[in-house]
Design an enzyme around this catalytic site. Structure first.
Site, PDB file in Angstrom:
ATOM      1  N   ASN A  10       0.875  -1.160   0.000  1.00  0.00           N
ATOM      2  CA  ASN A  10       0.000   0.000   0.000  1.00  0.00           C
ATOM      3  C   ASN A  10       0.914   1.212   0.000  1.00  0.00           C
ATOM      4  OD1 ASN A  10      -1.777   2.066   0.482  1.00  0.00           O
ATOM      5  ND2 ASN A  10      -2.312   1.438   2.570  1.00  0.00           N
ATOM      6  N   LYS A  12       0.235   4.255  -0.353  1.00  0.00           N
ATOM      7  CA  LYS A  12      -0.360   5.466   0.232  1.00  0.00           C
ATOM      8  C   LYS A  12      -0.092   6.678  -0.682  1.00  0.00           C
ATOM      9  CE  LYS A  12      -0.120   3.307   4.687  1.00  0.00           C
ATOM     10  NZ  LYS A  12      -0.165   3.462   6.127  1.00  0.00           N
ATOM     11  N   HIS A  95      -9.568   1.641   4.131  1.00  0.00           N
ATOM     12  CA  HIS A  95      -8.357   1.769   4.944  1.00  0.00           C
ATOM     13  C   HIS A  95      -8.657   2.707   6.116  1.00  0.00           C
ATOM     14  CE1 HIS A  95      -4.336   2.845   6.230  1.00  0.00           C
ATOM     15  NE2 HIS A  95      -3.933   1.734   5.643  1.00  0.00           N
ATOM     16  N   GLU A  97      -7.092   5.061   7.337  1.00  0.00           N
ATOM     17  CA  GLU A  97      -6.807   6.475   7.062  1.00  0.00           C
ATOM     18  C   GLU A  97      -7.986   7.129   6.343  1.00  0.00           C
ATOM     19  OE1 GLU A  97      -3.036   5.754   5.189  1.00  0.00           O
ATOM     20  OE2 GLU A  97      -2.217   5.171   7.131  1.00  0.00           O
ATOM     21  N   GLU A 167      -6.002  -4.643  10.110  1.00  0.00           N
ATOM     22  CA  GLU A 167      -4.951  -3.675  10.414  1.00  0.00           C
ATOM     23  C   GLU A 167      -5.279  -2.922  11.695  1.00  0.00           C
ATOM     24  OE1 GLU A 167      -2.690  -2.570   6.579  1.00  0.00           O
ATOM     25  OE2 GLU A 167      -4.398  -1.239   6.735  1.00  0.00           O
ATOM     26  N   GLY A 173       2.090   2.202  10.680  1.00  0.00           N
ATOM     27  CA  GLY A 173       3.098   3.261  10.556  1.00  0.00           C
ATOM     28  C   GLY A 173       3.780   3.618  11.866  1.00  0.00           C
ATOM     29  N   SER A 213       2.835  -2.263  10.293  1.00  0.00           N
ATOM     30  CA  SER A 213       4.276  -2.405  10.567  1.00  0.00           C
ATOM     31  C   SER A 213       4.804  -3.811  10.287  1.00  0.00           C
ATOM     32  CB  SER A 213       4.602  -1.974  11.994  1.00  0.00           C
ATOM     33  OG  SER A 213       4.229  -0.620  12.198  1.00  0.00           O
TER      34      SER A 213
HETATM   35  P1  PGA Z   1       2.500   0.149   7.610  1.00  0.00           P
HETATM   36  O1  PGA Z   1       1.093   0.430   6.907  1.00  0.00           O
HETATM   37  O2  PGA Z   1       2.998  -1.155   7.058  1.00  0.00           O
HETATM   38  O3  PGA Z   1       3.355   1.318   7.240  1.00  0.00           O
HETATM   39  O4  PGA Z   1       2.243   0.068   9.083  1.00  0.00           O
HETATM   40  C1  PGA Z   1       0.193  -0.596   6.653  1.00  0.00           C
HETATM   41  C2  PGA Z   1      -1.054  -0.034   6.019  1.00  0.00           C
HETATM   42  O5  PGA Z   1      -1.478   1.065   6.411  1.00  0.00           O
HETATM   43  O6  PGA Z   1      -1.649  -0.669   5.131  1.00  0.00           O
END
Ligand code: PGA
Length: 250
Positions: A10, A12, A95, A97, A167, A173, A213
């Protein structure tokens, strides 16, 4: 039949079209694993160049979002048919976000899931709890509620073909990965929820990813869990580490 693992990046809001082409080139030889489905979910403007750049490889491309209408006066939105015509096969839906910053509700996300199927796109539906919810002990109830709401009117056949990404918001993140036990517990609960809504065969077929992560160091243990069928990778998908995750050690 064993489920095929699916490792999705992803990206982003990272990578200009030129940077995207360069990243695909950098990762090209590293993400070669014929036993695993590999997907790059990229910003809409990168879909066309990335589809072009991955030609002849095992990598498929996905969008990170899409709108629920076919076409028309929705300035700034991306229609599902545009994603399909650009050559993408997957779309991330819901997601955290998008849920948090763009106020996307389960009702709206359910419409997106149905619309994606209408166009032959495979949804990667995200769910996950906040730190407060985990500490309050309501994680499993919350996840079940998200799944049931987001899958309204989705058929068993459609559900069997889709991907769900678990997630935990506190792990995204932050470098703070869920423990293997925490990740497996929720992924297993998601599979049980699918069994409850549909049946055993659908639950056995749907693929459930862990995200938050995941990196070159913790991927082997996470991907060894019986109910974790892959990963949705943010930060590490922009680095050669992604190749290490795709070639996780069994
Ligand atoms: P990350 O993000 O691996 O940077 O924690 C995962 C995601 O948001 O899909």
């Amino acid at each position: 039949m064993a489920r095929r693992k699916i490792i999705a990046g992803n990206w982003k809001m990272n990578m200009t079209p030129s940077e995207a082409k360069a990243l695909v080139e950098t990762l090209k030889d590293l993400v070669n694993n014929p036993e695993v489905d590999v997907v790059y979910c990229v910003p809409a403007i990168d879909i066309v160049p990335v589809v072009e750049a991955v030609k002849g490889t095992n990598v498929e491309v996905g969008a990170e979002n899409m709108y629920i209408e076919e076409k028309g006066a929705y300035t700034g939105e991306i229609a599902p048919a545009m994603i399909v015509d650009a050559g993408a096969k997957y779309v991330i839906i819901g997601h955290s976000e998008r849920r948090e910053y763009f106020k996307e509700t389960d009702e709206f996300l359910n419409k997106k899931v149905l619309k994606a199927f209408e166009h032959g796109l495979t949804p990667i539906l995200c769910c996950g709890e906040s730190l407060e919810q985990r500490e309050a002990g309501v994680t499993l109830d919350w996840i079940r509620l998200q799944i049931k709401s987001d899958l309204q009117n989705v058929t068993a056949e459609q559900a069997a073909s889709m991907v769900i990404a678990y997630e935990p918001i506190w792990a995204i993140g932050t470098g703070k990965t869920a423990t293997t036990e925490q990740a497996e517990e929720v992924c297993k609960a998601i599979r049980e929820t699918i069994c409850e809504i549909y049946d055993e065969a659908t639950a056995e077929s749907i693929r459930i990813q862990y995200g938050g992560s995941m990196n070159a160091k913790n991927c082997d243990e996470l991907l060894a869990q019986p109910d974790i069928d892959g990963g949705l990778i943010g930060g590490a998908s922009l680095k050669p580490d992604f190749g290490r995750i795709v070639n996780y050690v069994k």
